[in-house]
Design an enzyme around this catalytic site. Structure first.
Site, PDB file in Angstrom:
ATOM      1  N   LYS A 208       0.838  -1.198   0.000  1.00 14.83           N
ATOM      2  CA  LYS A 208       0.000   0.000   0.000  1.00 14.83           C
ATOM      3  C   LYS A 208       0.876   1.252   0.000  1.00 14.83           C
ATOM      4  O   LYS A 208       0.695   2.159  -0.791  1.00 14.83           O
ATOM      5  CB  LYS A 208      -0.931  -0.030   1.217  1.00 14.83           C
ATOM      6  CG  LYS A 208      -1.776   1.207   1.353  1.00 14.83           C
ATOM      7  CD  LYS A 208      -2.716   1.141   2.534  1.00 14.83           C
ATOM      8  CE  LYS A 208      -3.362   2.507   2.747  1.00 14.83           C
ATOM      9  NZ  LYS A 208      -4.278   2.545   3.874  1.00 14.83           N
ATOM     10  N   GLU A 214      10.462  -4.684   4.593  1.00 14.19           N
ATOM     11  CA  GLU A 214      10.551  -6.098   4.164  1.00 14.19           C
ATOM     12  C   GLU A 214      10.271  -6.210   2.669  1.00 14.19           C
ATOM     13  O   GLU A 214      11.013  -6.857   1.918  1.00 14.19           O
ATOM     14  CB  GLU A 214       9.519  -6.954   4.912  1.00 14.19           C
ATOM     15  CG  GLU A 214       9.796  -7.159   6.390  1.00 14.19           C
ATOM     16  CD  GLU A 214       9.135  -6.116   7.272  1.00 14.19           C
ATOM     17  OE1 GLU A 214       8.867  -4.991   6.780  1.00 14.19           O
ATOM     18  OE2 GLU A 214       8.887  -6.408   8.450  1.00 14.19           O
ATOM     19  N   GLY A 265      -4.788  -1.689   4.941  1.00  9.04           N
ATOM     20  CA  GLY A 265      -4.010  -2.825   4.447  1.00  9.04           C
ATOM     21  C   GLY A 265      -4.719  -4.157   4.666  1.00  9.04           C
ATOM     22  O   GLY A 265      -4.789  -5.002   3.772  1.00  9.04           O
ATOM     23  N   ARG A 266      -5.265  -4.356   5.868  1.00  2.68           N
ATOM     24  CA  ARG A 266      -5.891  -5.656   6.172  1.00  2.68           C
ATOM     25  C   ARG A 266      -7.272  -5.795   5.530  1.00  2.68           C
ATOM     26  O   ARG A 266      -7.917  -6.826   5.693  1.00  2.68           O
ATOM     27  CB  ARG A 266      -5.940  -5.862   7.684  1.00  2.68           C
ATOM     28  CG  ARG A 266      -6.578  -4.725   8.463  1.00  2.68           C
ATOM     29  CD  ARG A 266      -6.249  -4.819   9.946  1.00  2.68           C
ATOM     30  NE  ARG A 266      -6.700  -3.658  10.708  1.00  2.68           N
ATOM     31  CZ  ARG A 266      -5.998  -2.534  10.854  1.00  2.68           C
ATOM     32  NH1 ARG A 266      -4.833  -2.394  10.252  1.00  2.68           N
ATOM     33  NH2 ARG A 266      -6.468  -1.526  11.584  1.00  2.68           N
ATOM     34  N   GLU A 351      -5.038  -6.546  14.669  1.00  4.85           N
ATOM     35  CA  GLU A 351      -4.498  -5.245  14.263  1.00  4.85           C
ATOM     36  C   GLU A 351      -5.610  -4.196  14.303  1.00  4.85           C
ATOM     37  O   GLU A 351      -5.355  -3.023  14.552  1.00  4.85           O
ATOM     38  CB  GLU A 351      -3.868  -5.320  12.866  1.00  4.85           C
ATOM     39  CG  GLU A 351      -2.799  -4.257  12.650  1.00  4.85           C
ATOM     40  CD  GLU A 351      -2.062  -4.380  11.309  1.00  4.85           C
ATOM     41  OE1 GLU A 351      -2.713  -4.250  10.269  1.00  4.85           O
ATOM     42  OE2 GLU A 351      -0.830  -4.581  11.320  1.00  4.85           O
ATOM     43  N   HIS A 382      -5.624 -33.263  17.023  1.00  6.49           N
ATOM     44  CA  HIS A 382      -4.551 -34.151  17.480  1.00  6.49           C
ATOM     45  C   HIS A 382      -3.369 -33.350  18.012  1.00  6.49           C
ATOM     46  O   HIS A 382      -2.262 -33.877  18.116  1.00  6.49           O
ATOM     47  CB  HIS A 382      -4.131 -35.075  16.335  1.00  6.49           C
ATOM     48  CG  HIS A 382      -5.279 -35.926  15.882  1.00  6.49           C
ATOM     49  ND1 HIS A 382      -5.600 -37.115  16.497  1.00  6.49           N
ATOM     50  CD2 HIS A 382      -6.224 -35.726  14.940  1.00  6.49           C
ATOM     51  CE1 HIS A 382      -6.680 -37.625  15.913  1.00  6.49           C
ATOM     52  NE2 HIS A 382      -7.084 -36.796  14.975  1.00  6.49           N
ATOM     53  N   LYS A 491       9.304  -0.783  14.235  1.00  4.74           N
ATOM     54  CA  LYS A 491       9.926  -0.414  12.950  1.00  4.74           C
ATOM     55  C   LYS A 491      11.058   0.582  13.174  1.00  4.74           C
ATOM     56  O   LYS A 491      12.137   0.460  12.596  1.00  4.74           O
ATOM     57  CB  LYS A 491       8.887   0.226  12.017  1.00  4.74           C
ATOM     58  CG  LYS A 491       7.835  -0.733  11.484  1.00  4.74           C
ATOM     59  CD  LYS A 491       6.909  -0.008  10.500  1.00  4.74           C
ATOM     60  CE  LYS A 491       5.723  -0.860  10.111  1.00  4.74           C
ATOM     61  NZ  LYS A 491       4.748  -0.166   9.288  1.00  4.74           N
TER      62      LYS A 491
HETATM   63  O1  F6P Z   1       3.111  -2.680   9.716  1.00  2.72           O
HETATM   64  C1  F6P Z   1       1.760  -3.018   9.602  1.00  2.72           C
HETATM   65  C2  F6P Z   1       1.245  -2.788   8.219  1.00  2.72           C
HETATM   66  O2  F6P Z   1       1.153  -1.428   7.978  1.00  2.72           O
HETATM   67  C3  F6P Z   1      -0.076  -3.473   7.975  1.00  2.72           C
HETATM   68  O3  F6P Z   1      -1.151  -2.744   8.431  1.00  2.72           O
HETATM   69  C4  F6P Z   1      -0.039  -3.664   6.503  1.00  2.72           C
HETATM   70  O4  F6P Z   1      -0.979  -4.598   6.054  1.00  2.72           O
HETATM   71  C5  F6P Z   1       1.396  -4.101   6.305  1.00  2.72           C
HETATM   72  O5  F6P Z   1       2.130  -3.353   7.252  1.00  2.72           O
HETATM   73  C6  F6P Z   1       1.961  -3.900   4.931  1.00  2.72           C
HETATM   74  O6  F6P Z   1       1.919  -2.562   4.548  1.00  2.72           O
HETATM   75  P1  F6P Z   1       2.142  -2.118   3.053  1.00  2.72           P
HETATM   76  O7  F6P Z   1       1.061  -2.741   2.225  1.00  2.72           O
HETATM   77  O8  F6P Z   1       2.091  -0.632   3.038  1.00  2.72           O
HETATM   78  O9  F6P Z   1       3.495  -2.638   2.610  1.00  2.72           O
END
Ligand code: F6P
Length: 522
Positions: A208, A214, A265-266, A351, A382, A491
């Site tokens: 987003k 990452e 995002g979620r 979240e 199990h 972060k």
């Molecule tokens: O760090 C949490 C978050 O902002 C989530 O809410 C989101 O889904 C995820 O990181 C990834 O964010 P982005 O889509 O901006 O890379």
């Protein structure tokens, strides 16, 4: 919009009194014995989902009080504010409109529409983007040279598409393999890169913000690998899914599908973030997925509160969390394709509602999001179900079962269904005629969600149901379910520690971090 915090309503005190008088000792088995209509009263249909809530510790009086609570906290006005495009994400001053992504285009012949007039322009943009994205998905599906699609994204930019591509495996294009790389741990990217070739791979960089460390690290490494291994034409082999179109261009990606900052995002599986799913199942089925979600929106907006499934589930969550004091909910999908469904719900609930302050920033005197966890059945049986049946904590369960399978091993499916029914039964009935180690207290609550089949439409409806249920409990708790400030501190610190890992400087560090840093550098 007038939101009143739950603990400031008369219903809150009445619920507390009801819990103390009878609620704490409520026995589901006794309730069934004395009320032959219990199943009918506590089960209901919603689009694509049948729900049985009757094995929960709830009766008509409690449910009526919970509905009072919803009314007194202003749930309806809050829901309507979300659907009117008001800035219900107050801390970020943004509307919350993921539901618009699954709203059909306006029909000029129909005067009454499901979207407010001022949103017509935005809905038009939504459909232009959707059409472009689906046309691209179809082109890539038809392109036999592309055999591998690698989604690089994390959190909402990974969990939704990954969960849905797995869930709808029965519909996935047979000529395409889908890979998901989320972790910054190089082992994950490495494992995928070992399996693919530059000429036949399409990388989707899903973020987003297009700043998540990452995803940016994985995307840079994927691009470097692509170029180092003879890959040419980055424009053809990389596409971006983001609200930050500029940053994608700077990265060197020309093909970008955008979305908007009013999509959390979620909640973004319905947007361009859903592209891997669209590629997997095709445009027509992706539209069915959207339609399933939209049907649930209509249910949430229009069904009377007492027959409104997201409302009933969200209120039950409040009853369990705040009056019974249950701290978690275990989710058990009895369908192995729903393997990532618990992880998906974990982000959605925790979240969204893992907050300790109300929407105005004041500390809350009551609990909010439960811990969400689980595994598909029958595997969980199990492993950890022992604790669910005989442990010291009561954990409300939520089963998902699917009536019709997509394989021709009928014996397996009968056995699977027998197991899910039996687990719900065993949790409730217990075994009181024996003592000691073989004693089961029973009266352990569970909810049963039943789909006729696991299809794009039913999956869409199930996800939208869960989104709205999280909205309901978050609304009653008086929190902002749409921000996530709690992820920021880690972060910031990671950036600082990364520098220290490089230079070894541990001045001012706490003893533990300094000790670990020294070991890692030795
Ligand atoms: O760090 C949490 C978050 O902002 C989530 O809410 C989101 O889904 C995820 O990181 C990834 O964010 P982005 O889509 O901006 O890379």
């Amino acid at each position: 919009m007038n939101r009143i915090r739950c603990d400031r309503t008369p219903a809150w005190g009445q619920l507390q009194a009801a819990y103390e008088a009878t609620g704490h000792a409520f026995d589901v088995n006794r309730a069934f014995a004395t009320d032959p209509a219990r199943f009918a009263a506590f089960s209901q249909s919603a689009p694509h989902v049948f729900a049985d809530l009757s094995k929960n510790r709830i009766d008509a009086t409690t449910e009526a009080l919970l509905l009072e609570l919803a009314q007194q906290t202003g749930l309806v006005a809050h829901r309507d504010a979300m659907f009117a495009g008001e800035a219900v994400n107050s801390t970020e001053r943004r509307p919350v409109m993921h539901w618009l992504l699954r709203t059909p285009p306006l029909d000029p012949a129909m005067p009454t529409q499901s979207v407010h007039r001022h949103m017509a322009e935005t809905l038009h943009e939504v459909h232009l983007t959707l059409d472009a994205m689906l046309a691209y998905a179809e082109r890539m599906r038809a392109d036999e040279h592309i055999t591998d699609i690698v989604n690089i994204g994390i959190g909402g930019s990974d969990l939704g598409p990954q969960m849905a591509v797995q869930a709808l495996d029965a519909f996935v294009h047979p000529g395409k393999r889908f890979h998901f790389v989320s972790n910054v741990d190089g082992h994950e990217l490495n494992a995928v890169l070992r399996k693919v070739k530059p000429a036949s791979t399409l990388f989707l960089v899903a973020s987003k913000t297009f700043t998540t460390i990452e995803t940016m690290t994985n995307a840079q490494s994927a691009k470097a690998w692509f170029e180092a291994n003879g890959g040419t034409d980055v424009a053809r082999h990389f596409a971006a899914l983001t609200t930050n179109v500029k940053a994608a261009q700077v990265f060197g990606i020309d093909t970008t599908f955008g979305f908007w900052d009013w999509v959390g995002g979620r909640y973004s599986i319905w947007s361009a973030i859903g592209l891997p799913l669209a590629m997997a199942i095709g445009a027509r089925r992706f539209r069915e997925f959207l339609a399933g979600g939209h049907a649930m929106d209509q249910h949430f907006r229009n069904a009377p509160m007492a027959q409104n499934l997201p409302v009933r589930l969200g209120l039950l969550d409040v009853w369990y969390r705040n009056f019974h004091g249950f701290t978690s909910r275990s989710v058990a999908p009895y369908h192995c394709a729903l393997k990532r469904y618990p992880a998906y719900l974990q982000q959605l609930e925790m979240e969204s509602n893992g907050k300790r302050v109300d929407a105005d920033g004041a500390a809350l005197p009551y609990g909010t999001a439960p811990v969400i966890w689980g595994e598909p059945g029958t595997n969980g049986q199990h492993a950890y179900f022992q604790m669910l049946h005989q442990g010291t904590d009561v954990v409300p369960m939520e089963f998902v079962a699917v009536k019709t399978p997509r394989h021709d091993l009928p014996g397996h499916h009968r056995l699977l269904l027998a197991n899910v029914l039996a687990q719900a039964q065993a949790l409730m009935q217990g075994q009181s005629d024996v003592g000691g180690h073989k004693h089961f207290t029973g009266n352990r609550p569970s909810t049963f969600l039943l789909l006729d089949e696991l299809s794009p439409a039913s999956l869409g409806a199930l996800i939208a149901l869960q989104e709205h249920r999280v909205f309901v409990s978050g609304s009653v708790w008086g929190i902002n379910s749409f921000d996530q400030w709690g992820v920021e501190l880690g972060k910031v610190l990671a950036r600082q520690v990364e520098t220290l890992l490089g230079n070894g400087d541990n001045t001012g560090l706490d003893g533990s971090t300094a000790g670990l840093l020294a070991r890692l550098r030795a």
